[in-house]
Enzyme design. Sequence first.
Site, short mmCIF file in Angstrom:
data_model
loop_
_atom_site.label_atom_id
_atom_site.label_comp_id
_atom_site.label_asym_id
_atom_site.label_seq_id
_atom_site.Cartn_x
_atom_site.Cartn_y
_atom_site.Cartn_z
N ASN A 10 27.13 -70.28 -1.04
CA ASN A 10 27.82 -69.11 -0.49
C ASN A 10 29.11 -69.61 0.17
OD1 ASN A 10 28.66 -66.88 0.95
ND2 ASN A 10 26.94 -66.90 2.39
N TRP A 11 30.21 -69.29 -0.45
CA TRP A 11 31.49 -69.81 0.06
C TRP A 11 32.03 -68.99 1.23
CZ3 TRP A 11 34.66 -71.15 -5.04
CH2 TRP A 11 34.00 -72.20 -5.69
N LYS A 12 31.39 -67.90 1.54
CA LYS A 12 31.83 -67.04 2.66
C LYS A 12 33.33 -66.75 2.56
CE LYS A 12 27.99 -68.72 5.34
NZ LYS A 12 27.37 -68.96 6.64
N HIS A 96 23.31 -60.35 4.24
CA HIS A 96 23.51 -61.63 4.92
C HIS A 96 23.61 -61.37 6.42
CE1 HIS A 96 25.37 -65.31 6.33
NE2 HIS A 96 24.89 -65.88 5.25
N GLU A 98 25.51 -62.40 8.61
CA GLU A 98 26.87 -62.13 9.12
C GLU A 98 27.25 -60.67 8.87
OE1 GLU A 98 28.60 -65.49 7.10
OE2 GLU A 98 27.42 -66.76 8.44
N GLU A 168 16.90 -66.77 5.92
CA GLU A 168 17.92 -67.53 6.65
C GLU A 168 17.81 -67.23 8.14
OE1 GLU A 168 21.47 -68.58 3.99
OE2 GLU A 168 21.77 -66.51 4.61
N GLY A 174 24.98 -72.30 10.02
CA GLY A 174 26.23 -72.89 10.48
C GLY A 174 26.12 -73.64 11.80
N SER A 214 21.92 -74.29 7.35
CA SER A 214 22.20 -75.71 7.52
C SER A 214 21.47 -76.61 6.51
CB SER A 214 21.91 -76.15 8.95
OG SER A 214 22.76 -75.47 9.86
N GLY A 235 25.66 -72.71 2.76
CA GLY A 235 26.99 -72.29 3.20
C GLY A 235 27.94 -73.49 3.28
N GLY A 236 28.04 -74.07 4.46
CA GLY A 236 29.00 -75.15 4.72
C GLY A 236 28.97 -76.26 3.68
P1 PGA Z 1 25.08 -72.74 6.32
O1 PGA Z 1 25.13 -71.21 5.83
O2 PGA Z 1 24.50 -73.54 5.19
O3 PGA Z 1 26.51 -73.09 6.63
O4 PGA Z 1 24.21 -72.79 7.53
C1 PGA Z 1 24.10 -70.66 5.08
C2 PGA Z 1 24.37 -69.20 4.80
O5 PGA Z 1 24.83 -68.49 5.69
O6 PGA Z 1 24.14 -68.70 3.68
#
Ligand code: PGA
Length: 251
Positions: A10-12, A96, A98, A168, A174, A214, A235-236
């Site tokens: 997920n590149w956000k 998600h 967020e 998640e 993150g 993470s 994500g990251g």
């Molecule tokens: P993260 O994000 O790997 O940076 O913790 C995961 C996500 O939000 O899908």
Amino acid sequence: MKRRPLLAGNWKMHTTVIEACHLAAEIGKCSTALDDRDVLLAPPFTVLSEVAHVLKDSKILIASQNVCWEEQGAFTGEISPTMVRSAGGTAAIIGHSERRQIFHEDNEMVNKRVHGALRFGLTPILCIGETLEEREGGGTLKVLEEQVRGGLAGVSSDGMAKTVVAYEPVWAIGTGKTATKEQAQEVHAFVRKLLAEMYEKDIADSVRILYGGSVNVNNVDELMAQADIDGALVGGAALNAESFCRIINFT
Ligand code: PGA
């Protein structure tokens, strides 16, 4: 039941057009030999079709990071399932944390999005997860049950069979703080049991439940070794070709 692993990046809200094409090409190179698992990228809307184009000769799947329930219309800022399909996407991340926390999407809206995705042939990746406060207050499983039941309200067995769930924990996203493999497995087993109650057992056994929060090169192997963890939503670590390549090549 053997479930095909799904590793999703997920590149956000990251990557310009050039950065996205470069990153996609690098990831494409390290995914050619992976026949026993699915790899998926969820770039920003602005680069969906570029990334799909760069990866057109690969097996990497493309997803949007959200999707509306309507095909078109006055929904400023939204993207429709048909638009995602026409850009080369076959899946959509929905709910998600967020979106839930920053943009106040609730279970009802998440549910509409899930229906929208299914109606137009996109695989919904339904995200669920508790906050730290909810976990510390002992409310984890209750919150997750509400998110699962709410997000899937009215979804048929057929629809469920096409849906992916991503657990998640909000406190792990993150933050560098991963759920332990035991914490993650406990929730995944709980979600699968709940799905068996809501649908048939063979559907619950076939649904892929991803872990996210993470995930990195150091913890992916032990997470993926858990009985009910069928993949990762990253994500990251998905923004770096080298680390994402290591993740998709988990052993
Ligand atoms: P993260 O994000 O790997 O940076 O913790 C995961 C996500 O939000 O899908």
